[in-house]
Design an enzyme around this catalytic site. Structure first.
Site, short mmCIF file in Angstrom:
data_model
loop_
_atom_site.label_atom_id
_atom_site.label_comp_id
_atom_site.label_asym_id
_atom_site.label_seq_id
_atom_site.Cartn_x
_atom_site.Cartn_y
_atom_site.Cartn_z
N CYS A 236 9.50 39.60 61.93
CA CYS A 236 8.31 38.76 61.72
C CYS A 236 7.82 38.25 63.07
O CYS A 236 8.57 37.61 63.81
CB CYS A 236 8.62 37.59 60.79
SG CYS A 236 7.27 36.40 60.69
N CYS A 239 8.03 33.98 62.89
CA CYS A 239 9.28 33.20 62.87
C CYS A 239 10.49 34.01 63.32
O CYS A 239 11.58 33.48 63.46
CB CYS A 239 9.52 32.63 61.48
SG CYS A 239 10.11 33.85 60.30
N CYS A 260 6.24 37.47 57.73
CA CYS A 260 6.88 37.20 56.44
C CYS A 260 5.82 37.09 55.36
O CYS A 260 4.80 36.41 55.53
CB CYS A 260 7.61 35.85 56.47
SG CYS A 260 9.06 35.86 57.47
N CYS A 266 8.68 31.46 55.91
CA CYS A 266 8.31 31.64 57.31
C CYS A 266 8.18 30.28 58.00
O CYS A 266 8.73 30.07 59.09
CB CYS A 266 6.99 32.40 57.37
SG CYS A 266 6.61 33.11 58.96
#
Lengths: 276, 355
Positions: A236, A239, A260, A266
């Site tokens: 991602c 994050c 995400c 996230c």
């Protein structure tokens, strides 16, 4: 406006159907299904379930395709809070009722939580047997041969089933059930879940449920493993998660980024990293 | 940043609604009275499919949906769900209707005569303002035309097949049946079904998917009193009246279960002035319950109960069709992965075979 919009008879009927559904895991229970100010196919089944079980102490979360901020989720959340005045949240952990369209949250659910699914097609047999009377008979006899044949034909041609979402599952070793169009990725989360899972199909007028700690397995040949979507080597971009369902997003330059799909997951992930 | 593009957001909804209101604001200038009296057929379509008899609310709904009539019916249905039921009215009999229009094409002469009423069936459809000049017009009669169905004599002579009466009338809004569906439920689904869907399925019976050329035995439009047992006094009271359309059509004949040769009929009934809808409904009713009387095949669309019960409702089919407008990226993402691995599997297998 009446509390939770629906008249008392409707709420009573829905609660009774939910109780029956919980008592027979995976069994499809009919109910009258009232019309709501939201279009059929936009979550009226989930809404009726939520409106029938919600009370002042609840903390409500609504997600659509993993996101609390998408139009349908916003609309449904606003409608429910306008007719009930319950608190709403985007946090999976804080919510007591989570109404969802097509995703199970990444964060594990707990015993005091209820996950309410919006369901477009309640009967998994619809694909292989559109005639409802005949399908009901097949369920009664636990005759799922048509689904097995479908699975066999796909496997021989394409190496695996072509069903990507709403993958058939066996609930409590008895009923083949449509888990609503969740991705295959979410299918294992149905099994032995601590939370109560209720499925509502408004247009098709059906309710079914998976009680907590119930055995749920995907329909699969013994010598084939159940494969879910793979996001191997993908991270991602927001994050940094490496173990969540990711959305592929093209930016203005045509480059692909991954984020995400579950926005609360996230956010939570990002926050805990910043705090470290 | 592209990430935010996938969130729809509250602001976007507000803006879109505001824009919609602005674009359609002229609808608010139309007086309810003009809509109810002038565009009476629109109102009637909406109360029938919305299954709520309120011309005033229908007018409001038509304005709110800027003339999209299915959408307007949807407003009525939604409103209906918040109304607590206070009781059930007495059974009504269409023979008691105060008729404004009544025709029968099965008989040359009928008791009570043909009543054309207000109709533009015979108008030449030209968009020109041609006024009827110097025509002597008959005064409208004020008498209550209460006339029995034109099929009553045939019924009295025991020539018409009678379907068994149900002990209790089903109510699809409180309890939705599983197959086999009771006839009262089937008729209710048709009565609030979408006019176009009924027309489409009814039409199939005349085009080879069935062999029905029904004759209109009795088509009637008029008013019916709604009576109710007062909860305290237990007296029967009239609580209002509704305008309805009712059709009895006559189909073919065959031998019934007792070996008697009987004529079949079909019944259509709905709120408001909706002749085409009621005729279509009566044909489908005829076809559903008398498919084995058919000279041709029995397995036709209009004789399939599931097909009728689950596909006639306009509000449900339009809601489901429009839900495709909602985001489906999770579904597509997972479809796409399955597609890629299937493609890979097929390619590898083909290469393997080639070697």
């Amino acid at each position: 406006m009446r509390y939770a919009f629906l008249d008392e008879e409707a709420k009573k009927e829905i609660r009774r159907s939910i109780l029956k559904a919980i008592a027979i895991p995976g069994y499809i229970v009919s109910f009258a299904s009232r019309e709501l100010p939201v279009a059929r196919g936009w979550g009226t089944g989930g809404l009726q379930v939520t409106l029938a079980i919600i009370n002042e102490e609840d903390n409500l979360k609504v997600i659509d395709q993993g996101c609390d901020g998408s139009v349908n989720a916003v609309n449904i959340r606003n409608f429910i809070s306008s007719v009930t005045k319950v608190n709403t949240t985007t946090s999976t952990t804080d919510a007591t009722i989570i109404q969802t369209r097509h995703r199970i949250p990444e964060i594990h659910l707990e015993e005091n939580q209820t996950l309410v699914f919006q369901v477009p097609m309640p009967d998994i047999l619809e694909t292989v047997e559109p005639n409802i009377s005949k399908a009901k008979l097949l369920h009664a006899n636990a005759d799922y041969s048509k689904l097995w044949v479908l699975l066999y034909e796909d496997t021989s041609q394409f190496g695996d089933s072509r069903i990507s979402n709403r993958y058939p599952v066996m609930v409590n070793n008895r009923y083949a059930m449509d888990p609503s169009p969740i991705p295959k990725y979410d299918t294992p989360k149905l099994n032995n879940c601590k939370a109560l899972q209720i499925f509502g199909a408004g247009r098709e007028k059906k309710i079914y449920a998976i009680p907590p700690y119930t055995n749920v397995v995907p329909l699969k040949f013994e010598d084939r493993e159940f494969k879910v979507e793979s996001f191997e080597n993908k991270v991602c971009s927001r994050c940094g998660s490496t173990h969540s369902f990711l959305d592929e997003v093209y930016d203005d330059n045509g480059d692909i980024h991954y984020y995400c799909n579950d926005t609360d997951f996230c956010d939570t992930n990002l926050k805990s990293k910043e705090n470290k | 940043m592209a990430y935010y593009a996938i969130k729809g957001g509250e602001e976007a909804i507000k803006n879109s609604l505001h824009f919609y209101d602005e674009v359609t604001s002229s609808a608010n200038d139309i007086e309810d009275k003009n809509l109810i009296e002038g565009l009476t057929f629109s109102i009637d379509k909406v109360i029938s499919e919305g299954s709520l008899y309120s011309k005033k609310l229908a007018a409001k709904a038509i304005k709110r949906s800027a003339g999209d009539l299915l959408n307007a019916s949807f407003f009525l249905r939604a409103h209906r769900s918040s109304c607590q039921r206070i009781g059930i009215a007495k059974e009504i009999d269409v023979n008691d209707m105060r008729l404004s229009r009544r025709i029968s094409s099965a008989f040359k002469d009928i008791e009570g005569g043909q009543l054309l009423g207000p109709s533009n069936d015979y108008e030449i459809k030209l968009l020109l303002d041609l006024k009827n000049k110097d025509v002597d017009i008959e005064e409208y009669s004020n008498e209550d035309n209460v006339i029995k169905s034109a099929l009553t004599p045939l019924r009295n002579d025991n020539l018409i097949k009678v379907l068994p009466k149900e002990d209790e009338t089903w109510d699809i809004t409180r309890n939705y049946p599983n197959a086999p569906y009771p006839r009262s439920a089937v008729l209710q689904v048709m009565s609030r079904g979408e006019s176009g869907s009924l027309l489409c399925i009814g039409y199939t019976t005349m085009r080879g998917y069935g062999d029905i050329h029904p004759t209109i035995g009795d088509l009637r439009i008029g008013e019916l009193d709604i009576k109710f047992t007062h909860p305290f006094t237990k007296n029967e009271v009239k609580i209002g009246s509704v305008e309805v359309t009712s059709v009895e059509c006559v189909g073919t004949f065959n031998q019934d279960e007792n070996g008697d040769t009987k004529l079949t009929t079909g019944f259509g009934f709905c709120f408001g002035k909706n002749e085409t809808k009621a005729i279509s409904m009566s044909m489908i009713d005829l076809s559903l319950y008398n498919s084995h009387y058919s000279v041709g095949g029995e397995h036709i669309v209009a004789a399939d109960f599931d097909m009728i019960m689950h596909h006639l409702d306009g509000i449900e089919s339009f809601g489901m069709t429009n839900h495709f407008k909602l985001p489906h990226y999770v579904t597509f993402q997972t479809d796409y992965q399955i597609f890629k691995s299937a493609q890979k599997y097929v390619e590898e297998n083909e290469n393997g075979e080639g070697k």
